[in-house]
Scaffold this active site. Structure first.
Site, PDB file in Angstrom:
ATOM      1  N   ARG A 106      24.017  61.579  19.213  1.00  0.00           N
ATOM      2  CA  ARG A 106      22.555  61.463  19.196  1.00  0.00           C
ATOM      3  C   ARG A 106      22.000  62.875  19.350  1.00  0.00           C
ATOM      4  NH1 ARG A 106      18.280  57.786  20.430  1.00  0.00           N
ATOM      5  NH2 ARG A 106      16.509  58.854  21.386  1.00  0.00           N
ATOM      6  N   HIS A 133      17.934  56.760  11.885  1.00  0.00           N
ATOM      7  CA  HIS A 133      18.186  56.062  13.153  1.00  0.00           C
ATOM      8  C   HIS A 133      18.761  54.680  12.828  1.00  0.00           C
ATOM      9  CE1 HIS A 133      18.089  55.173  17.255  1.00  0.00           C
ATOM     10  NE2 HIS A 133      16.783  55.203  17.524  1.00  0.00           N
ATOM     11  N   GLN A 136      19.073  51.615  15.416  1.00  0.00           N
ATOM     12  CA  GLN A 136      17.783  50.985  15.692  1.00  0.00           C
ATOM     13  C   GLN A 136      17.453  49.958  14.618  1.00  0.00           C
ATOM     14  OE1 GLN A 136      15.482  51.534  18.398  1.00  0.00           O
ATOM     15  NE2 GLN A 136      14.675  49.660  17.492  1.00  0.00           N
ATOM     16  N   ASP A 229       5.513  54.011  16.011  1.00  0.00           N
ATOM     17  CA  ASP A 229       6.362  54.868  16.831  1.00  0.00           C
ATOM     18  C   ASP A 229       5.458  55.928  17.454  1.00  0.00           C
ATOM     19  OD1 ASP A 229       8.554  56.060  18.001  1.00  0.00           O
ATOM     20  OD2 ASP A 229       9.402  56.852  16.144  1.00  0.00           O
ATOM     21  N   CYS A 270      10.043  51.051  18.601  1.00  0.00           N
ATOM     22  CA  CYS A 270      11.405  51.397  19.036  1.00  0.00           C
ATOM     23  C   CYS A 270      11.446  51.912  20.471  1.00  0.00           C
ATOM     24  CB  CYS A 270      12.035  52.400  18.082  1.00  0.00           C
ATOM     25  SG  CYS A 270      11.113  53.946  17.925  1.00  0.00           S
ATOM     26  N   ARG A 315      19.332  46.216  20.773  1.00  0.00           N
ATOM     27  CA  ARG A 315      20.107  47.444  20.588  1.00  0.00           C
ATOM     28  C   ARG A 315      21.538  47.248  21.105  1.00  0.00           C
ATOM     29  NH1 ARG A 315      17.848  52.327  20.334  1.00  0.00           N
ATOM     30  NH2 ARG A 315      19.864  52.882  19.455  1.00  0.00           N
TER      31      ARG A 315
END
Length: 330
Positions: A106, A133, A136, A229, A270, A315
């Site tokens: 990440r 991502h 996600q 987001d 997210c 997740r």
């Protein structure tokens, strides 16, 4: 679907059928988790988590997923690794690949996670880069299917900065799954033109579409999902805040946006989200710009339409599915 030995770097690398197989596996693992049915299928295996960017959900999901599967988990933050400073990414990959069965990354550059996958010899999983991502996205797709009971034909509108990694990945995910993706944003924050072209080429045979609009009324009309987001991505300087807030304020997800959406529309994010004044960043924004809410109002975030915490839980289950599918021959 046999995904053994595969890396998970972007949904561009996976077919719709492979994505559906991962979602099916995630559903099974979620059911087993809720029923407290053990699934320690990877006993004796070990994974390492390389984090150049901090995270709550990604780290916890990978750590719990690994341990639920019976694995050893090592976490390395920037201070705990020499990658990129005293040791090249290529050399780091070859060392870790000798010690671990899988590597999560990440951070910032998509090139970094690609190099780790190229040189490590083990599956590498993208926990987030500046461009994509993908973990996600699996959580998002599972959440949409759980609440709307379908994926094909779903109309998803992303509001705000549609040039970031989440919007990029949503566009590809929707194209793969026959969904209708709309980026509702200022023209300067539309996704990269080449990526839009690729997404549209993917969407057509799957029955989906990709639309770009600056008009909020047009973008939210009949939407099944309104997604947003934070307006400034991790790592961007504070000097960007005022410019981005002024640019994106018309694209806030609020009651007016939902009045224009489908009757059973859901809200997704997210996380983390600046929807109140209960964080240090939220308080700073309020002091500097007078805003108590940013990309979404607290009214919507806390409403029955909001599925953000189902999304966050998913997740865990989808990441667990990725780990199991890529490390198990079964």
């Amino acid at each position: 679907m046999n995904l053994y030995g595969r890396s998970f770097l972007t949904l561009l690398d996976f077919t719709p059928e492979e994505i559906r197989s991962l979602l099916d596996l995630a559903r099974r693992l979620k059911r087993e988790k809720h029923l407290r049915i053990g699934h320690r299928h990877l006993m004796g295996r070990n994974i390492v988590l390389l984090f150049e960017k901090t995270s709550t959900r990604t780290r916890c999901a990978f750590e719990v997923a690994g341990r639920d599967l019976g694995m050893g988990v090592t976490f390395l933050d920037p201070a705990s690794s020499q990658m990129g400073r005293k040791e090249s990414i290529e050399d780091t990959a070859r060392v870790l690949g000798r010690m671990y069965d899988g590597i999560e990354y990440r951070g910032f550059s998509q090139n970094t996670v690609e190099l780790l996958a190229k040189y490590s010899g083990v599956p590498v999983w993208n926990g987030l880069t500046d461009q994509f991502h993908p973990t996600q996205m699996l959580a998002d797709l599972l959440t949409i299917d759980e609440h709307l009971h379908r994926l094909e034909g779903v109309r998803l509108t992303f509001m705000g900065d549609a040039r970031n990694n989440v919007a990029n990945s949503l566009m590809i995910a929707c194209a793969k799954m026959g969904m209708h993706f709309t980026a509702c944003a200022p023209a300067s924050r539309f996704p990269d033109a080449d990526l839009v072209k690729t997404a549209r080429e993917i969407a057509v045979p799957n029955g989906g579409s990709v639309t770009l609009t600056t008009d909020v009324a047009e973008g939210t009309q009949g939407a099944d999902v309104l997604y947003t987001d934070i307006w400034v991505s991790m790592g961007e300087p504070e000097s960007v805040w005022k410019e981005r807030i002024d640019l994106l304020r018309p694209y806030q997800v609020n009651a007016a946006a939902f009045e224009n959406a489908a009757e059973d529309a859901i809200f997704m994010h997210c996380l983390p989200s600046y929807h109140d004044l209960k964080t240090e960043v939220g308080k700073q924004i309020h002091e500097r710009f007078g805003l108590a809410e940013m990309e979404v109002t607290d009214e919507i975030f806390e409403s029955e339409r909001s599925v953000v915490f189902d999304e966050a839980e998913n997740r865990l289950h989808t990441i667990k599915a990725v780990i199991l599918a890529t490390l198990s021959k079964q």
